[in-house]
Write a protein that holds these residues in place. Structure first.
Motif, PDB file in Angstrom:
ATOM      1  N   ILE A  97       0.831  -1.203   0.000  1.00 11.94           N
ATOM      2  CA  ILE A  97       0.000   0.000   0.000  1.00 11.94           C
ATOM      3  C   ILE A  97       0.869   1.258   0.000  1.00 11.94           C
ATOM      4  O   ILE A  97       0.582   2.238  -0.703  1.00 11.94           O
ATOM      5  N   THR A  98       1.950   1.250   0.795  1.00 12.52           N
ATOM      6  CA  THR A  98       2.848   2.406   0.835  1.00 12.52           C
ATOM      7  C   THR A  98       3.382   2.716  -0.553  1.00 12.52           C
ATOM      8  O   THR A  98       3.373   3.880  -0.997  1.00 12.52           O
ATOM      9  N   ALA A  99       3.855   1.700  -1.258  1.00  7.98           N
ATOM     10  CA  ALA A  99       4.414   1.906  -2.598  1.00  7.98           C
ATOM     11  C   ALA A  99       3.332   2.297  -3.604  1.00  7.98           C
ATOM     12  O   ALA A  99       3.555   3.177  -4.457  1.00  7.98           O
ATOM     13  N   MET A 100       2.162   1.677  -3.518  1.00 11.63           N
ATOM     14  CA  MET A 100       1.083   1.997  -4.459  1.00 11.63           C
ATOM     15  C   MET A 100       0.602   3.424  -4.279  1.00 11.63           C
ATOM     16  O   MET A 100       0.472   4.189  -5.248  1.00 11.63           O
ATOM     17  N   PHE A 101       0.312   3.817  -3.038  1.00 11.99           N
ATOM     18  CA  PHE A 101      -0.263   5.135  -2.791  1.00 11.99           C
ATOM     19  C   PHE A 101       0.754   6.260  -3.007  1.00 11.99           C
ATOM     20  O   PHE A 101       0.389   7.371  -3.372  1.00 11.99           O
ATOM     21  N   SER A 102       2.037   5.954  -2.781  1.00  5.02           N
ATOM     22  CA  SER A 102       3.073   6.976  -2.927  1.00  5.02           C
ATOM     23  C   SER A 102       3.592   7.103  -4.352  1.00  5.02           C
ATOM     24  O   SER A 102       3.930   8.209  -4.788  1.00  5.02           O
ATOM     25  N   ALA A 103       3.669   5.983  -5.074  1.00  7.19           N
ATOM     26  CA  ALA A 103       4.425   5.991  -6.324  1.00  7.19           C
ATOM     27  C   ALA A 103       3.666   5.453  -7.534  1.00  7.19           C
ATOM     28  O   ALA A 103       4.157   5.571  -8.662  1.00  7.19           O
ATOM     29  N   GLN A 104       2.465   4.885  -7.322  1.00 11.48           N
ATOM     30  CA  GLN A 104       1.657   4.424  -8.453  1.00 11.48           C
ATOM     31  C   GLN A 104       0.406   5.292  -8.617  1.00 11.48           C
ATOM     32  O   GLN A 104       0.058   5.707  -9.717  1.00 11.48           O
ATOM     33  N   TYR A 105      -0.254   5.603  -7.512  1.00 10.78           N
ATOM     34  CA  TYR A 105      -1.450   6.443  -7.555  1.00 10.78           C
ATOM     35  C   TYR A 105      -1.132   7.932  -7.414  1.00 10.78           C
ATOM     36  O   TYR A 105      -1.967   8.774  -7.740  1.00 10.78           O
ATOM     37  N   GLY A 106       0.041   8.249  -6.858  1.00 11.70           N
ATOM     38  CA  GLY A 106       0.433   9.643  -6.722  1.00 11.70           C
ATOM     39  C   GLY A 106      -0.248  10.387  -5.592  1.00 11.70           C
ATOM     40  O   GLY A 106      -0.403  11.618  -5.663  1.00 11.70           O
ATOM     41  N   TRP A 107      -0.627   9.693  -4.528  1.00 17.90           N
ATOM     42  CA  TRP A 107      -1.384  10.316  -3.442  1.00 17.90           C
ATOM     43  C   TRP A 107      -0.492  10.860  -2.328  1.00 17.90           C
ATOM     44  O   TRP A 107      -0.792  11.905  -1.767  1.00 17.90           O
ATOM     45  N   TRP A 108       0.563  10.122  -1.965  1.00 20.88           N
ATOM     46  CA  TRP A 108       1.359  10.446  -0.789  1.00 20.88           C
ATOM     47  C   TRP A 108       2.829  10.658  -1.161  1.00 20.88           C
ATOM     48  O   TRP A 108       3.287  10.260  -2.224  1.00 20.88           O
ATOM     49  N   ASN A 109       3.551  11.226  -0.204  1.00 19.34           N
ATOM     50  CA  ASN A 109       5.013  11.284  -0.210  1.00 19.34           C
ATOM     51  C   ASN A 109       5.557  11.777  -1.552  1.00 19.34           C
ATOM     52  O   ASN A 109       5.366  12.944  -1.888  1.00 19.34           O
TER      53      ASN A 109
END
Length: 396
Positions: free
Chosen positions: A135-147
């Motif tokens: 989830i950390t990798a998806m939300f940060s680097a695939q979906y562009g939501w975090w970090n």
């Protein structure tokens, strides 16, 4: 192991005005102010295990420099109360000076932090070094939501390999200090359902991709499709071989998280949407167990009021059925102790929306699901101990 957790997410997001903002759930839910009360509530629930960790972003001040003031107070109190922490060292964010999960130095710095924490608290044995890597990798680097807020396969693979390497290196550093440490991964248990024959290839791909964080962490051999995908997006052969040579799977429990949002519909045009509960925890956990053959802990679940009590009983029925069928399930977690804030937008909107899914509200009043969980623990604890808890570990 009946458990709960104190939600401590702290990713960075971009506000509408362009400013970068740190979301700190410990602040939003009032834990910094009410931490002693929160621990007392855990004790009153009859819960002996608590998923808990200090805010990594403010504890790891600079390379080799740490601010242990909050951790010293809180972990000392947990010890006094005989509450066993499952130490959550990294939960969706990292210090500002490290930038984001694209930083190749993150694994080294995080492993140093994990070792320093273990030396500070050498009696602790249960750890989740990095929470929900997928989830950390998806939300940060695939979906562009975090970090880093990127949206590409290359960015996803970069974040993924750095997170997994940091996870493994942290385990090695902790074991140097505490040889009896056990690592309880907390990873999202996902499934993707094809809505049309034309969507089957993509669904098949996504159902392989969901395993990548655990595959790398456990040194599990990849199939050709996933191996080619990782190599095409920046993982080197040497990096892949490193995971096979350094895994510490024998010290691990496969913690998996299941929410009503964990199953997805896949459409021919490539987009996905939430499916609701179709297979459920029982079926999906069987898939993960067949792959890794590790003891299991249900490390997160919740749902918003008023469906909380029914969801709790449904999740518990799934866990108990798995245990009855011979799967080595050693724990169950309602997450979290209190209501949360802004998870309705996956923390993307800094709106202050209270999400009513905790055992207690933010005024620390017990909720119906809290009463139900307390009764469930009272009713089942001794029976489960007598039946098979020791047997699971003996067989393991």
């Amino acid at each position: 192991m009946f458990a709960t957790g104190i939600e401590n997410s702290y990713p960075t997001i971009k506000l509408p005005d362009g400013r970068i903002h740190r979301v700190d759930e410990l602040e939003k839910t009032g834990h910094y102010k009410h931490w002693q009360t929160d621990f007392r509530l855990v004790k009153e629930m009859g819960i002996e295990f608590l998923r808990y960790g200090p805010p990594y972003y403010s504890t790891h001040v600079l390379p080799g420099k740490y601010d242990w003031s909050f951790a010293d107070m809180t972990f000392a109190r947990l010890k006094e109360l005989h509450i066993t922490p499952i130490v959550d060292l990294c939960h969706f964010g990292l210090p500002d000076w490290m930038d984001n999960f694209q930083n190749p130095e993150f694994p080294r710095y995080f492993a140093e932090y994990a070792g320093a924490f273990a030396r500070r608290f050498p009696d602790l044995q249960l750890y989740t070094p990095i929470n929900e890597i997928f989830i950390t990798a998806m939300f940060s680097a695939q979906y562009g939501w975090w970090n880093e807020r990127l949206q590409s396969d290359k960015a996803f693979v970069t974040a993924l390999k750095h997170l997994c390497k940091a996870n493994v290196m942290a385990m090695h550093e902790i074991l140097k200090v505490q040889p009896d440490a056990t690592f309880i991964q907390s990873e999202s248990a996902e499934y993707f359902h094809a809505m049309d024959p034309a969507a089957v290839p993509l669904a098949r791909f996504l159902n392989q991709k969901r395993f990548l964080s655990l595959d790398l962490t456990y040194g599990f051999p990849l199939n050709v499709t996933m191996y080619d995908y990782l190599l095409a997006n920046g993982l080197t052969r040497e990096e892949y071989q490193w995971f096979g040579s350094n895994q510490v799977k024998a010290r691990c429990i496969m913690g998996n998280d299941y929410y009503v949002t964990n199953e997805h519909l896949v459409f021919p045009d490539g987009h996905t949407q939430a499916a609701g509960e179709i297979f459920g925890y029982y079926v999906i956990t069987h898939q993960y167990y067949r792959r890794y053959k590790l003891p299991i802990m249900h490390t997160e679940t919740n749902i918003r009021m008023p469906a909380c009590k029914e969801w709790l009983l449904k999740q518990w029925a799934n866990v108990h059925r798995l245990k009855h069928d011979g799967i080595p399930v050693i724990g169950f977690t309602w997450y979290s102790l209190t209501h949360q804030v802004d998870w309705d937008s996956a923390l993307r909107n800094n709106a202050g929306n209270i999400n009513e899914l905790g055992l207690y509200d933010l005024d620390r009043n017990i909720m119906p699901v809290g009463e139900a969980y307390k009764k469930l623990i009272t009713d089942w604890k001794d029976i489960l101990n007598e039946e098979s808890f020791g047997l699971v570990f003996d067989n393991w």
